[in-house]
Design a protein around this motif. Structure first.
Motif, mmCIF file in Angstrom:
data_model
loop_
_atom_site.group_PDB
_atom_site.id
_atom_site.type_symbol
_atom_site.label_atom_id
_atom_site.label_comp_id
_atom_site.label_asym_id
_atom_site.label_seq_id
_atom_site.Cartn_x
_atom_site.Cartn_y
_atom_site.Cartn_z
ATOM 1 N N ARG A 81 0.938 -1.587 -0.264
ATOM 2 C CA ARG A 81 -0.206 -0.132 -0.103
ATOM 3 C C ARG A 81 0.933 1.176 0.061
ATOM 4 O O ARG A 81 1.964 0.980 0.155
ATOM 5 N N CYS A 82 0.235 1.830 -0.598
ATOM 6 C CA CYS A 82 1.215 3.342 -0.817
ATOM 7 C C CYS A 82 0.453 4.781 -1.335
ATOM 8 O O CYS A 82 -0.654 4.482 -1.926
ATOM 9 N N PRO A 83 0.550 5.630 -0.639
ATOM 10 C CA PRO A 83 0.024 6.779 -1.282
ATOM 11 C C PRO A 83 0.590 7.403 -1.899
ATOM 12 O O PRO A 83 -0.618 8.263 -3.494
ATOM 13 N N LEU A 84 1.424 7.577 -2.811
ATOM 14 C CA LEU A 84 1.518 7.634 -4.164
ATOM 15 C C LEU A 84 1.783 6.515 -5.187
ATOM 16 O O LEU A 84 1.628 5.345 -5.204
ATOM 17 N N ARG A 85 2.447 7.745 -6.256
ATOM 18 C CA ARG A 85 1.998 6.708 -7.910
ATOM 19 C C ARG A 85 2.508 6.705 -8.598
ATOM 20 O O ARG A 85 2.708 7.042 -9.943
ATOM 21 N N CYS A 86 4.788 6.857 -8.352
ATOM 22 C CA CYS A 86 5.673 6.922 -9.004
ATOM 23 C C CYS A 86 5.436 6.211 -9.982
ATOM 24 O O CYS A 86 5.709 4.892 -10.147
ATOM 25 N N PRO A 87 5.579 7.283 -11.452
ATOM 26 C CA PRO A 87 5.705 6.134 -12.553
ATOM 27 C C PRO A 87 7.142 5.385 -12.557
ATOM 28 O O PRO A 87 6.512 4.161 -13.087
ATOM 29 N N TYR A 88 8.166 6.219 -11.814
ATOM 30 C CA TYR A 88 9.259 4.602 -11.874
ATOM 31 C C TYR A 88 9.605 3.994 -10.811
ATOM 32 O O TYR A 88 10.433 2.788 -10.603
ATOM 33 N N CYS A 89 7.951 3.277 -9.821
ATOM 34 C CA CYS A 89 8.437 2.765 -9.244
ATOM 35 C C CYS A 89 8.119 1.416 -9.365
ATOM 36 O O CYS A 89 8.329 0.465 -10.118
ATOM 37 N N SER A 90 9.624 0.657 -9.030
ATOM 38 C CA SER A 90 10.272 -0.715 -9.103
ATOM 39 C C SER A 90 9.210 -1.607 -8.654
ATOM 40 O O SER A 90 10.108 -2.921 -8.877
ATOM 41 N N ASN A 91 8.105 -1.143 -7.662
ATOM 42 C CA ASN A 91 6.906 -2.718 -6.954
ATOM 43 C C ASN A 91 6.249 -3.322 -7.966
ATOM 44 O O ASN A 91 6.450 -3.001 -9.259
ATOM 45 N N PRO A 92 6.355 -4.507 -8.356
ATOM 46 C CA PRO A 92 5.480 -5.394 -9.019
ATOM 47 C C PRO A 92 4.325 -5.036 -9.392
ATOM 48 O O PRO A 92 3.510 -3.793 -9.002
ATOM 49 N N SER A 99 10.667 -1.552 4.890
ATOM 50 C CA SER A 99 10.033 -1.230 3.279
ATOM 51 C C SER A 99 8.808 -1.279 2.523
ATOM 52 O O SER A 99 7.964 -2.013 3.507
ATOM 53 N N GLY A 100 8.405 -0.751 1.803
ATOM 54 C CA GLY A 100 7.166 -1.736 1.079
ATOM 55 C C GLY A 100 6.999 -1.024 -0.734
ATOM 56 O O GLY A 100 8.107 -0.822 -1.278
ATOM 57 N N GLY A 101 5.490 -0.755 -0.694
ATOM 58 C CA GLY A 101 5.149 0.152 -0.671
ATOM 59 C C GLY A 101 5.877 1.536 1.055
ATOM 60 O O GLY A 101 6.516 1.388 1.099
ATOM 61 N N GLU A 102 4.581 2.114 1.333
ATOM 62 C CA GLU A 102 4.987 3.047 2.504
ATOM 63 C C GLU A 102 4.710 1.543 3.690
ATOM 64 O O GLU A 102 3.757 1.345 4.535
ATOM 65 N N THR A 107 11.092 5.215 3.697
ATOM 66 C CA THR A 107 9.816 6.003 3.332
ATOM 67 C C THR A 107 9.668 6.513 2.900
ATOM 68 O O THR A 107 10.645 7.631 1.741
ATOM 69 N N SER A 108 8.466 7.528 1.901
ATOM 70 C CA SER A 108 7.843 8.434 1.106
ATOM 71 C C SER A 108 8.027 10.032 1.953
ATOM 72 O O SER A 108 7.487 11.218 1.888
ATOM 73 N N GLY A 109 8.228 9.167 3.285
ATOM 74 C CA GLY A 109 7.803 10.422 4.126
ATOM 75 C C GLY A 109 6.231 11.213 4.411
ATOM 76 O O GLY A 109 5.924 11.808 4.660
ATOM 77 N N TYR A 132 -0.066 5.142 -14.368
ATOM 78 C CA TYR A 132 0.178 5.304 -13.349
ATOM 79 C C TYR A 132 0.251 3.985 -12.436
ATOM 80 O O TYR A 132 -0.910 3.501 -12.469
ATOM 81 N N ARG A 133 1.050 3.936 -10.973
ATOM 82 C CA ARG A 133 0.436 2.585 -10.973
ATOM 83 C C ARG A 133 -0.657 2.318 -9.377
ATOM 84 O O ARG A 133 -0.778 3.486 -9.175
ATOM 85 N N GLY A 134 -1.320 1.488 -9.696
ATOM 86 C CA GLY A 134 -2.360 0.610 -8.921
ATOM 87 C C GLY A 134 -2.423 -0.596 -8.487
ATOM 88 O O GLY A 134 -2.073 -0.750 -9.165
HETATM 89 S S1 SF4 Z 1 6.167 2.567 -3.417
HETATM 90 FE FE1 SF4 Z 1 7.740 4.566 -3.176
HETATM 91 S S2 SF4 Z 1 9.143 4.808 -5.272
HETATM 92 FE FE2 SF4 Z 1 7.001 3.339 -4.729
HETATM 93 S S3 SF4 Z 1 5.329 5.002 -5.655
HETATM 94 FE FE3 SF4 Z 1 5.388 4.305 -3.438
HETATM 95 S S4 SF4 Z 1 6.723 6.847 -3.064
HETATM 96 FE FE4 SF4 Z 1 6.449 5.713 -4.948
#
Ligand code: SF4
Ligand SMILES: C[S@@+](CC[C@H](N)C(=O)[O-])C[C@H]1O[C@@H](n2cnc3c(N)ncnc32)[C@H](O)[C@@H]1O
Ligand code: SF4
Lengths: 102, 377
Positions: free
Chosen positions: B21-32, B65-68, B93-95, B361-363
């Motif tokens: 889970r994460c409040p951001l949606r960074c287009p570069y996110c390396s998560n699956p 780590s995560g996600g957030e 963290t994303s802070g 964007y991830r989601g």
């Molecule tokens: S997990 Fe980290 S890198 Fe990925 S979208 Fe969230 S804040 Fe961005």
């Protein structure tokens, strides 16, 4: 900032840096952000005397007495070793006559 | 200093992906691209058991780590458990969101270090990359609070064509925030970053300029901030020793408890990952088929098999080899000795020269993202 340690500097391990006895590998390590330094006996002896109270001069005297060695040689070695940790931002120190942390 | 940390075949780091889970949606996110859901996440007791097992196995650093990671309501308990069993805890963290509020409690629980990611040096650009208005200001407030609490701070910035011209401003910002370390991490093309590669890929000229800048800044800033550079694979000559070599230094536990040799290992078809539900970490490290699959050098093909660097970079990244050549056992194409190397250079040149497409964007429910994987080549 310059590589500023001298004999009068009082070094300390900042928050987030600590000694750890690694019982699995039977060694002592210095744990820091994203880094682990495997310590040899000399480095360990020095770091165990780094407590934020003793100056480098006092640390060197202590080691010189214990190993019956020349204090000035040891002092130079300790300054070198600790300077390299300051450069990596894993050692703090109070300099003589100031309250600036490098 | 001696070399016990490199010799023994015991893991030194554990990446604990507490949640996707994460409040951001960074287009570069390396998560699956297929994120694991909250309902499948490990509970507190299981994480604590896993952390105890990690310490007993020889792990020194744990990366929360995560996600957030602060989205987990038990983040303080998990952090306290790290301290209790002697593990060095690093919060990645994303802070954003609840992170600020939880920080003091985390310090009290014994947190050792914080790594905060930022997207750019100015709010407008950073917020548009993170896809959340006000995100950058929240991050700055978070960074200040980390310093107030006397915790060591690392700033991490993922670099891509949308921010590569501001590396110098990012370094300045990291210094002014009081960070001791800054990571200039060129995008690694896994997960969402692979899907969005064309929107992220900088030109070679931009990459060269930014690397020269970092090298100059490193000298200027020596003793004030340590700069770590993660270089971009597609323009590299040699690959990275991915994860320090498969099954040599790192373990990665996914939110649902699958144990992976690296973050992206699940993209490799045919590997069997053991779960912390069924096995101890020690057992998984020693015997699980996924860890065995590419450990050492026996699995290698040419040119790696007879290369003198094979125990230095371990043939690079298996996930990248798979994604770009269709074969997880081939040489990472980041290596100039790979027969596919010119292909990825051509690809990088073409993508970086074309206008940037709109990123996906991830989601959760990511079918739109998946369609695009095949189209990028
Ligand atoms: S997990 Fe980290 S890198 Fe990925 S979208 Fe969230 S804040 Fe961005
Ligand atoms: C996946 S994030 C999870 C933690 C948190 N959400 C964050 O972004 O800081 C872990 C770290 O990887 C970095 N990262 C994310 N995607 C990346 C990529 N494609 N290449 C390199 N680093 C990446 C992030 O900036 C962050 O420092
Ligand atoms: S051929 Fe393989 S082992 Fe040799 S440098 Fe390239 S990736 Fe590394």
């Amino acid at each position: 900032m310059m590589r500023g340690l001298s004999a009068g500097s009082i070094p300390h391990l900042p928050r987030g840096v600590r000694l750890h006895h690694d019982m699995i590998r039977n060694t002592h390590v210095l744990l820091a952000p994203e880094r682990a330094f495997d310590l040899d006996t000399v480095a360990l002896e020095v770091l165990m005397l780094v407590d934020g109270r003793r100056s480098i001069r006092e640390i060197a005297s202590d080691l010189a007495a214990r190993y019956d060695a020349d204090r000035s040689v040891i002092e130079a070695d300790v300054i070198d070793m600790l300077n390299s940790l300051v450069d990596r931002r894993i050692l703090g120190a109070l300099s003589p006559g100031s309250d600036q942390k490098p | 200093m001696s070399d016990a940390l490199n010799d023994a075949l015991t893991p030194i780091g554990l990446l604990a992906e507490l949640t996707h889970r994460c409040p951001l949606r960074c287009p570069y996110c390396s998560n699956p691209v297929e994120l694991e859901r909250r309902s499948s996440e490990l509970d507190t007791a299981t994480w604590c058991r896993v952390l105890s097992e990690a310490a007993a196995l020889g792990v020194l650093h744990v990366h929360l780590s995560g996600g957030e990671p602060t989205a987990r309501s038990d983040i303080e308990t998990i952090t306290a458990h790290c301290a209790k069993v002697g593990l060095y805890s690093n919060l990645i963290t994303s802070g954003i969101g609840i992170a600020l509020e939880k920080l003091r409690g985390l310090v009290e629980a014994g947190l050792d270090h914080v790594q905060l990611s930022i997207q750019a040096a100015d709010a407008a650009r950073a917020d548009s990359i993170a896809h959340l208005k006000g995100a950058h200001d929240q991050k700055l407030a978070f960074a200040r609070h980390v310093i107030e609490l006397d915790l060591p701070l690392t700033i991490n910035a993922v670099i891509h064509r949308g921010n590569i011209d501001s590396v110098s401003d990012i370094l300045d910002l990291a210094v002014s925030l009081g960070a001791k370390r800054v990571e200039i991490a060129h995008t690694q093309y896994y997960g969402w970053a692979f899907v969005n590669r064309a929107a992220l890929m900088p030109t070679r000229a931009e990459v060269d300029r930014s690397i020269a800048l970092v090298e100059a800044a490193r000298e200027q800033l020596q003793g004030r901030i340590v700069i770590d550079l993660v270089v971009p694979d597609y323009y590299a000559k040699y690959p990275k020793a991915c994860a320090g070599g498969w099954g040599r230094r790192l373990m990665n536990v996914s939110p649902s408890g699958k144990v992976l040799p690296c973050h992206a290992a699940e993209t490799i078809p045919g590997l069997t990952f053991w779960s912390v539900h069924d096995h101890s970490l020690a057992d998984i490290w020693a015997r699980s088929p996924a860890f065995e699959a590419f450990r050492g050098t026996a699995w290698m093909q040419e040119p790696c098999r007879s290369c003198e660097r094979r125990e230095r970079d371990w043939g690079g990244c298996r996930c990248q080899a798979l994604a770009l050549t269709g074969n997880a056992a081939s040489t990472d194409p980041a290596c100039h000795l790979s027969p596919h190397h010119s292909l990825i250079q051509t690809l990088a040149a073409a993508e970086s020269a074309a206008p940037s497409p709109t990123p996906i964007y991830r989601g959760f429910g990511a079918s739109a993202g998946r369609q695009h994987i095949g189209e990028t080549a």
